[in-house]
Design a protein around this motif. Structure first.
Motif, short mmCIF file in Angstrom:
data_model
loop_
_atom_site.label_atom_id
_atom_site.label_comp_id
_atom_site.label_asym_id
_atom_site.label_seq_id
_atom_site.Cartn_x
_atom_site.Cartn_y
_atom_site.Cartn_z
N UNK A 252 -7.82 -36.45 41.86
CA UNK A 252 -8.28 -37.63 42.58
C UNK A 252 -7.27 -38.77 42.38
N UNK A 253 -7.12 -39.55 43.41
CA UNK A 253 -6.12 -40.61 43.31
C UNK A 253 -6.48 -41.69 42.30
N UNK A 254 -7.75 -41.74 41.87
CA UNK A 254 -8.13 -42.72 40.86
C UNK A 254 -8.21 -42.08 39.47
N UNK A 255 -7.50 -40.94 39.29
CA UNK A 255 -7.47 -40.28 37.98
C UNK A 255 -6.85 -41.22 36.95
N UNK A 256 -7.39 -41.16 35.74
CA UNK A 256 -6.94 -42.06 34.67
C UNK A 256 -5.56 -41.65 34.16
N UNK A 257 -4.77 -42.63 33.79
CA UNK A 257 -3.46 -42.35 33.22
C UNK A 257 -3.61 -41.69 31.85
N UNK A 258 -2.70 -40.76 31.56
CA UNK A 258 -2.70 -40.04 30.28
C UNK A 258 -3.42 -38.72 30.30
N UNK A 259 -4.15 -38.40 31.38
CA UNK A 259 -4.89 -37.15 31.42
C UNK A 259 -3.93 -35.98 31.60
N UNK A 260 -4.33 -34.83 31.06
CA UNK A 260 -3.53 -33.61 31.16
C UNK A 260 -3.67 -33.03 32.55
N UNK A 261 -2.54 -32.82 33.21
CA UNK A 261 -2.54 -32.29 34.56
C UNK A 261 -2.49 -30.77 34.53
N UNK A 295 6.66 -34.60 31.49
CA UNK A 295 6.67 -33.23 30.99
C UNK A 295 7.11 -33.23 29.52
N UNK A 296 6.25 -32.63 28.69
CA UNK A 296 6.61 -32.48 27.28
C UNK A 296 7.60 -31.33 27.17
N UNK A 297 8.85 -31.58 26.71
CA UNK A 297 9.87 -30.51 26.71
C UNK A 297 9.56 -29.38 25.73
N UNK A 298 8.72 -29.57 24.77
CA UNK A 298 8.43 -28.52 23.77
C UNK A 298 7.19 -27.72 24.14
N UNK A 299 6.11 -28.43 24.61
CA UNK A 299 4.86 -27.74 24.86
C UNK A 299 4.67 -27.36 26.32
N UNK A 300 5.38 -27.95 27.23
CA UNK A 300 5.22 -27.65 28.65
C UNK A 300 4.02 -28.36 29.28
N UNK A 301 3.44 -29.34 28.55
CA UNK A 301 2.30 -30.10 29.10
C UNK A 301 2.81 -31.18 30.06
#
Length: 868
Positions: A252-261, A295-301
């Motif tokens: 959703x376009x109003x998704x909160x910042x910091x959430x895992x995609x 993108x977390x370069x170690x975990x791929x999150x």
């Protein structure tokens, strides 16, 4: 019907068949059309009315129209033909993006009767977009020990078109070591690989430069290119591999910042450093996604680090590379596709693109005041906006085209009523809940000179006492002009008017010689002292002019009534004559007044008449006569208001040969002013009285001019009276004369009252001024004939101070209605309200010169006073 069994079962079967047919009709009631993008406005998409089963010409009568257009606002229904036509530019890429087919769902409403149809409009693609690569140059590293058949993924080109126009084919510049492999999938985008066909030798060719060309399937075909720079490396022979080649996510376009995609994962079969993987986002489409996702370069999150905006970007594609730490490092690749879902998070926006203020108050209805632009970044129902203006008058909104409005004038303006408007434009979208926006527009109204100065009163009535000081303020006028600045700045000026009641010696003088008006304040002040005896009414106009262009003006009439002051004492008229009943006479000589009376004269006989005038008016000119000496019961008395000196009783020889009377003439002013007259009455026999009367007449006619005195009748009347007496004496003798006198005396006592005014002048206008005072003048003389005894007549005639009207003098004799004189009683001309009367009194007795023959109209004989 017989095979159906019972009748109830047959009807049930028929009903089921009808329901099935109705359901089939509802299912197939949808109409489909197709139109290519970029079709010109006015292109007929389809005969909608005919396809819906309407008769020719019924579309407009049955009110066929689009109800909910959504994104299909580029088409409309023609009212006359009922055809669906293109109204504005159709861009398939703007409407549907990569979606195929691009179908717009429309709702069509028929109001008579009410029915709803669903129309699906497909916008077909044309080849109007060339393929393009995400970068003009691509760097690759290939290990020299890579076996033939090694595959290296390449970022394919993209084409905004769809279908065959987006079917891309790739070609590679000639090379003995590399070739292309294109893998297509119905579910995902095609995958392009660079395939090693021949082992590499870094020492022979360390770098290979190739050109990758992408061509679409349109006619004609469009192309795009990208340069490949391939560096030959040596080392690691196993590349990391992802567990999924494509990751699909919806947000959703109003998704909160910091959430895992999403979390991506790649494995490497190598060991130690060659198996340690780091993740890198090598490409993001569009490029702004680099600031939205991390993108977390170690975990791929992959986490959300920025705000999503469906109205800005509806989808993101991120290519992720997993690289090991071998020498040389090897990499694997995957794709993450993120779809952004819309929410109603954008309120409508209103802009004033053009503003034309101030608006002139004489601007006609329909004048455009401002141009407005309205938009909503949301889509679908969330982006449909309704607009209104408040207050609803005198302005309104006119829609020019989608999202553009004109603020126009609906009614005429009046700056004097409202000088400025605060207009509010209100917009509301169709979301749930709806969002609103407002925009205020300040519209000042400029002034035009449309109002003339207006006075509070049309006529200003001013009372001013005479003998006022020069420069004294008489009145103050004020005119209101509701306009502003110069249009409302008023200046005053004097218009010449008439001067009422001016004496003939003064003539018609301009009003500016008496008063002046201050141009700024409207103050009316006297230029010189006012004299009531000169001017009774001063009427003029004051003009108020504004400073507009052209200037407007207004007028007001000012009436200045001069209030009389008792500044004039009574004055005795300088005239004298002789005559009287039974030989009594009056004579004036310098320094004294003489009169003759016969012994035996009855009571009430007129001996003389004192005449006096007062230049003032009203009570100040109302004169009364009193006997000052002798006090007590003398043989004579004077009429209180007539001035007639009459016998109080029959004269006897005991009264002596001479009587001296001092008569005081007073006005009714405050304080009162007076004048005195001395009358000497000689008592003689009847014959001596006649001789004295004749001598007096001869003396008067031979040039003797008294300085002041009293009179009993006109000189001509005195001579006529003497002539008649001698005729009577000659005919009837002395005894008959005495008997005739007794008869005439009795007739005068019981005969009806009659009074006649006669004179050489024209009919006189007697009027009261509006301030309650009476005009009075001594400039014209009149004759008063009273039939009854003196002392009972209190008629007083005033001659106004207006100049006589032009033209020949009135006739000497005119009939006088007796009712006018009979109604006059009490103090003369005292009234509680203004009075206007036109009195024309004419003598019933013809006056003849001395010695001429005169015939009397009747036996009534009384004292007659005439003026020169």
């Amino acid at each position: 019907m017989g095979s159906c069994g019972p009748r109830r079962q047959c009807w049930g079967l028929v009903l089921r068949v009808a329901l099935v047919q109705a359901a089939w009709s509802a299912g197939v009631g949808q109409v489909r059309y197709s139109v290519p993008e970029e079709a010109k406005a006015g292109t007929v998409v389809g005969r909608l009315a005919q396809d819906l089963g309407l008769e020719a010409g019924d579309a407009e009568w049955r009110r066929l129209r689009l109800v909910s257009q959504g994104r299909g606002s580029s088409v409309e229904v023609s009212g006359a033909s009922g055809a669906l036509v293109v109204s504005s530019r159709l861009d398939r890429e703007e409407l549907c993006g990569k979606s195929a087919p691009c179908a717009l769902r429309l709702e069509v409403l028929v109001e008579r009767p009410l029915r709803v149809f669903h129309v699906e409009l497909e916008v077909t693609d044309i080849n109007d977009n060339a393929p393009f690569f995400p970068a003009a140059r691509k760097n690759l590293s290939v290990s020299e020990n890579s076996p033939p058949g090694s595959r290296f993924p390449l970022e394919g080109a993209s084409d905004a078109d769809v279908g065959a126009n987006a079917q891309l084919s790739y070609t590679l510049s000639p090379s003995e070591h590399f070739s292309l492999d294109l893998q297509r999938s119905e579910e995902y985008r095609e995958s392009l690989f660079l395939v090693l066909t021949k082992p590499l030798d870094r020492e022979t060719v360390p770098v290979h430069r190739l050109v990758l060309t992408a061509s679409d399937g349109g006619r004609p075909s469009l192309t795009g290119t990208m340069e490949l720079v391939i560096s030959v490396l040596d080392a690691n022979d196993n590349a990391p591999q992802f567990n999924q080649s494509v990751y699909k996510v919806q947000l959703l376009e109003n998704a909160a910042e910091g959430m895992l995609v999403v979390r991506v994962n790649a494995t490497d079969e190598d060991e130690e450093l060659n198996s340690e993987v780091t993740y890198t986002a090598i490409n993001t489409f569009p490029p702004k996604g680099l600031n939205v996702f991390l993108l977390n370069p170690k975990t791929g999150e992959i986490r959300l680090t920025g705000a999503l905006d469906f109205e800005d970007v509806r989808s993101y594609e991120i290519q992720i590379e997993a690289t090991d730490k071998g020498t040389p490092p090897l990499s694997g690749h995957c794709k993450v596709v993120l779809e952004v879902l819309d929410v109603n998070d954008n309120a409508p926006e209103v802009w004033v693109t053009s503003l034309s203020v101030p608006v002139s108050e004489d601007a006609p209805p329909g004048t455009v005041v401002a141009l407005l632009s309205v938009s909503d970044r949301d889509s679908g129902a969330n982006g449909r906006v309704r607009c209104a203006v408040w207050p609803s008058s005198p302005f309104g909104l006119v829609s020019r085209f989608a999202g553009s409005y004109s603020l126009v004038l609906r009614e005429a303006l009046d700056r004097e009523r409202v000088w400025e408007y605060e207009v509010e434009v209100r917009a509301e979208d169709g979301g749930s809940p709806p969002l609103r926006a407002t925009r205020g527009v300040r519209v000042p109204v400029s002034d035009v000179n449309d109002n003339a100065p207006s006075f509070l009163q049309a006529v200003y009535t001013v009372l001013a006492r005479e003998n006022n000081a020069a420069g004294a303020e008489l009145a103050r006028v004020w005119a209101r002009d509701p306009d502003e600045a110069g249009n409302g700045r008023v200046s005053y000026s004097l218009w010449e008017g008439g001067v009422g009641g001016a004496s003939p010696s003064v003539g018609r003088r301009a009003a500016s010689s008496y008063v002046s008006v201050d141009a700024e304040s409207g103050r009316v002040w006297a230029v010189q002292p006012l004299d009531y005896e000169e001017v009774q009414v001063l009427q003029f106009e004051v003009r108020a002019v504004d400073a507009g262009d052209p200037p407007l003006c207004g007028n007001a009439t000012v009436q200045v009534f001069v209030v009389d002051e008792n500044d004039n004492a009574p004055a005795l008229l300088p005239s004298s004559v002789g005559g009287g009943w039974g030989g009594s006479s009056v004579e004036a000589v310098p320094g004294s007044l003489w009169a003759w009376a016969s012994w035996g004269a009855p009571a009430g006989q007129v001996v003389a008449k004192i005449r006096a005038v007062d230049a003032d008016s009203g009570y100040n000119a109302w004169l009364r006569y009193e006997v000052w000496e002798p006090r007590g019961k003398g043989p004579f008395r004077v009429g209180l208001y007539s001035g007639e000196v009459t016998t109080a009783r029959a004269l006897e020889e005991a009264d002596g040969p001479r009587q001296r009377l001092v008569i005081v003439v007073r006005d009714h002013g405050e304080p009162s002013r007076s004048a005195t007259a001395t009358l000497s009455v000689s008592l003689v026999e009847g014959g001596e009285s006649s001789s004295s009367s004749s001598g007096s007449s001869s003396s008067s006619s031979s040039g003797v001019r008294p300085s002041w005195g009293a009179e009993v009748g006109a000189a001509s009347a005195s001579g006529a009276s003497a002539t008649n007496v001698w005729l009577v004496v000659a005919i009837c003798a002395v005894s008959s004369l005495f008997l005739l006198a007794l008869v005439l005396y009795g007739a005068s006592r019981w005969a009806p009252r009659a009074a006649v005014l006669s004179g050489p002048g024209p009919a006189t206008l007697v009027c009261a001024s509006e301030v309650g005072s009476w005009s009075y003048s001594q400039r014209q003389s009149r004759s008063l004939c009273v039939a009854e005894g003196a002392g009972k007549s209190d008629l007083m005639v005033f001659s106004p101070n207006f100049p006589p009207p032009p033209g020949p003098a009135a006739k000497e004799t005119q009939p006088e209605p007796p009712a006018l004189l009979d109604t006059v009683s009490g103090p003369p001309f005292i009234a509680s309200r203004p009075l206007l009367a036109h009195v024309s009194l004419v003598s019933l007795v013809s006056l003849v010169s001395p010695g001429s023959r005169a015939e009397w109209a009747g036996p009534a004989v009384g004292g007659c006073l005439s003026g020169a």
